[in-house]
Structure formats: structure tokens, C-alpha cells
Design an enzyme around this catalytic site. Structure first.
Site, short mmCIF file in Angstrom:
data_model
loop_
_atom_site.label_atom_id
_atom_site.label_comp_id
_atom_site.label_asym_id
_atom_site.label_seq_id
_atom_site.Cartn_x
_atom_site.Cartn_y
_atom_site.Cartn_z
N HIS A 318 -13.37 4.09 8.51
CA HIS A 318 -13.77 5.43 8.97
C HIS A 318 -13.38 6.51 7.97
O HIS A 318 -12.58 6.29 7.05
CB HIS A 318 -13.12 5.73 10.33
N CYS A 339 -6.31 0.68 9.90
CA CYS A 339 -7.72 0.94 9.59
C CYS A 339 -7.91 1.11 8.09
O CYS A 339 -6.96 1.23 7.32
CB CYS A 339 -8.19 2.20 10.31
#
Length: 399
Positions: A318, A339
Site C-alpha cells: 500500500h 506490510c
């Protein structure tokens, strides 16, 4: 992704437009004639597929047929509400079927009239109840028909009840590819069945999933209700490799490197999984709250931009707009909770590396992580069965 009641994954969905199929739970006869007589050889004979007074009728194949004549009128209603169930008579006048699948566990009434070749009128009627939710199962599946996906996308079914006769269920789901690749199913527990070939799908191929579960007993007294065929297309090949040692991601499309992007992976305390991970969902903006994945109140960001899910447990690739502008971590060090972060701007609309990757990625594309101190991602954590050897994959087939 498709769900039967239009919930999250086809939300697996996709199941609201089930095709007409065949269910063997009920007898295939109705009240053939109002007067109960057989009539002459040229008299119309009406058959309603769900026998009067029956329970467990099909939500797909219930309908009316006539021989030696043509249907003149068919009326179907929900017993409780009196609401009409629209349907259509075939062009030859020989059959009628509802315009949509019926609801489970619902009582219906059908009345039908027809004119025979002799000119006489025949009538039939039936009151019946469809198979109940308790006595049936549905599989939420992905991808849905018409989708265009990346080469790593498996066909994945999640069933709403535990399946004990895995062989019966798997044998009534067929996945084939125009590429000719052999496709094999693998069970993860009793409620999930994924299909994939040995290697990634061939770019540009078409994959067809035929679901013929209507009437299949998946567990004791629990029957399938789905009868549907869907076809999706595999797009170009794109596999991106994240190297934690160099904090970069190399994007390879159809065998050619198209971009190298600086990233920030998980920190030393919260490392990123190794392995092949398939993009399962895309969100232009989404909320990420640490409390939902076991991190307490460490973070709660309402508008994470250009986010794509890699695992069920919460790994995403992201955009990151909250990084330290004086010391950007991208290309230098891992700072996330696991992430993969790319430089971005709040609002998801700026010309950034995160937006570029989002715009150039398909659900089903593969993101491979290497050189992380973490373990390899579990094959069932997301759509990540590629992390299992082919021999182990085929060993998990019921066929």
C-alpha cells in the site's frame, strides 16, 4: 469474488444469478390433470417438477413441462406473501421456468393450464417447499465470471458448511483452461477448496469453472444448490519481487522488467512474510486499524491509499503518506508492521510510485518477497497456494 447473497467476496458472489440445474431430492411429477384421468392420446399432460406437498425442492430446476400440447398459462407465487414469481414459457410452448432462482426454505404454489392437440384443456397445480438453509450448502467463489485476473489467481471456494464427502463435491466442480494446463483441486480443511495448475496460468488464457452441485450430498442430509458455469480471462503476466535486503521491488511484466520501486518492508520487530503472495483485493483507500490484526492501538489510519491485500491475516502492499519527510525509509529500511509500503500522498490521487503500482496491477498478480527474516507465508493465508510443492498440492485432492 462472488457470494450467494451479494455479501463480501462476490460478496464468492455471484451466486444470486444461478443457472437452471437438476436436483434429485424430490420426485419429478406433479398433479398431472385436474380430474386425475389420463385422457386420450392427444390430451395435454402437464408435469410440475416439484411434487405437490414435497419439501427439499430445487431452487434451480423447478418448472413446468407439457407433452401433447402447449402451455397457455402458468402462475407461481410465494405462499406466505402471495408475491408473484415471474417466469417465461419457452418459444415452443412446451415448458416454463422461473426468471430467477428461488429462495431456500420457502413455500411456493404453481398452477398451470395447457391445451392439448385434441383441443381439450388440462390443468395442474402443486404446493411445495424448497430445500432449507439447514439442509443445503453454498460455496462462495472467486474469481467471478467476466473477471480479468493475474496469472497467479486460483479458483477458490469457501463453503458455508463443513463438507464430509469431499470427493462428491470436488467431482462436481470442473476447472479447465484454454491453455490446456492440468488443473487440480486442493482442500484446506473441510470448507475451502482451491484449484490451480502446476505453474502460473498462461497469459491470455480463458479459464472456465463449471459448478454442478445441485443435489450433491456434501454432508449427511446436506445438499448443494448451485448449478453455474463462469469464465474468466487471464491478463498479461506480472510478477513483482520484493527484496528485503535492498528494500526494492522489481516489477516484471511478460518477462521484461518495467520498473524498480523503492519500498519499506516490515520492521525488525514486525517482519514481512517471505513467499509468493497473490493480490486478492484492491482498495483505492481503506482503513487500517492495528487492533483488528493483533497490534492493539498502535495505529489506526482511516485513509490508507492504493492498498492491495496479500494475506487474510492483514498483509497489504500500500501507499504510505505519513512517513518522516526528513528521513524517508523507502529503499533504505523496513519500518512497517509487516506490510510493504510505497511512497504516496494523502488522497490517493497524486502521481506516486504507489499509485502507479496500483493502477498497473490486477487482482491475481503475484508479489514475491525474499530475504526477509520471517517465515514463508502459509498457503491458506490468502490465495497463496503457490507456496506448496505440486506433490503436496495434488496430495490434498479428494480425487
Amino acid at each position: 469474488m462472488t457470494t450467494p447473497d451479494a455479501t463480501a467476496r462476490r460478496t464468492l458472489v455471484a451466486c444470486a444469478a444461478l443457472a437452471v440445474g437438476a436436483l434429485t431430492l424430490t420426485a419429478c411429477s406433479g398433479d398431472a390433470k385436474a380430474d386425475g384421468k389420463s385422457g386420450g392420446s392427444d390430451d395435454a399432460r402437464i408435469v410440475i417438477s416439484a411434487k405437490n406437498g414435497s419439501v427439499g425442492a430445487s431452487i434451480n430446476s423447478t418448472g413446468v413441462k407439457v407433452s401433447d400440447g402447449k402451455l397457455t398459462e402458468v402462475k407461481m407465487t410465494e405462499s406466505a406473501t402471495g408475491a408473484d414469481v415471474p417466469g417465461a414459457v419457452a418459444g415452443d410452448g412446451k415448458s416454463w421456468k422461473p426468471g430467477k432462482r428461488l429462495e431456500r426454505g420457502t413455500e411456493y404454489r404453481i398452477s398451470a393450464t395447457a391445451k392439448g392437440e385434441s383441443g381439450k384443456t388440462a390443468a395442474a397445480k402443486s404446493t411445495f417447499t424448497t430445500v432449507s438453509t439447514d439442509n443445503s450448502f453454498i460455496g462462495t467463489y472467486t474469481p467471478d465470471g467476466g473477471a480479468k485476473v493475474g496469472v497467479g489467481m486460483p479458483v477458490s471456494f469457501t463453503f458455508d458448511k463443513a463438507i464430509t464427502d469431499k470427493k462428491a463435491v470436488q467431482s462436481h466442480i470442473e476447472v479447465t483452461s484454454s491453455s490446456g494446463q492440468k488443473v487440480v483441486g486442493h482442500w484446506f480443511g473441510s470448507q475451502r477448496l482451491d484449484f490451480r495448475p502446476k505453474e502460473y496460468w498462461k497469459a491470455g488464457s480463458e479459464v472456465t469453472t463449471k459448478v454442478d452441485l445441485d443435489g450433491v450430498e456434501g454432508a449427511n442430509g446436506v445438499y448443494g444448490v448451485q448449478d453455474k458455469t463462469v469464465t474468466f480471462t487471464v491478463g498479461r503476466s506480472q510478477v513483482s519481487t520484493v527484496d528485503v535486503d535492498t528494500q526494492t521491488m522489481t516489477v516484471v511484466r511478460d518477462g521484461r522488467t518495467v520498473k524498480t520501486v523503492p519500498i519499506s518492508s516490515g520492521s525488525a520487530d514486525n517482519s514481512t512474510y517471505n513467499g509468493q503472495m497473490v493480490i486478492a483485493e484492491k482498495f483505492r483507500q481503506t482503513r487500517m486499524n492495528g487492533s483488528t490484526v493483533g497490534y492493539g492501538g498502535e495505529y489506526d489510519i482511516a485513509d490508507v491509499p492504493n492498498a492491495m491485500r496479500l494475506t487474510t491475516s492483514g498483509t497489504f502492499i500500500h501507499g504510505n503518506y505519513w512517513y518522516d519527510r526528513g528521513n524517508p525509509p523507502f529503499g533504505k529500511q523496513g519500518t512497517s508492521h509487516g506490510c510493504i509500503g510505497l511512497a504516496d500522498a494523502q488522497g490517493a490521487g497524486s502521481d506516486t510510485s504507489a499509485k502507479w503500482f496500483f493502477d498497473n496491477s490486477l487482482v491475481g498478480d503475484v508479489v514475491t518477497v525474499k530475504n526477509s527474516p520471517d517465515k514463508t507465508v502459509s498457503p491458506d493465508n490468502g490465495l497463496n497456494g503457490w507456496n506448496m510443492a505440486w506433490s503436496a498440492w495434488t496430495a490434498g485432492s479428494a480425487l
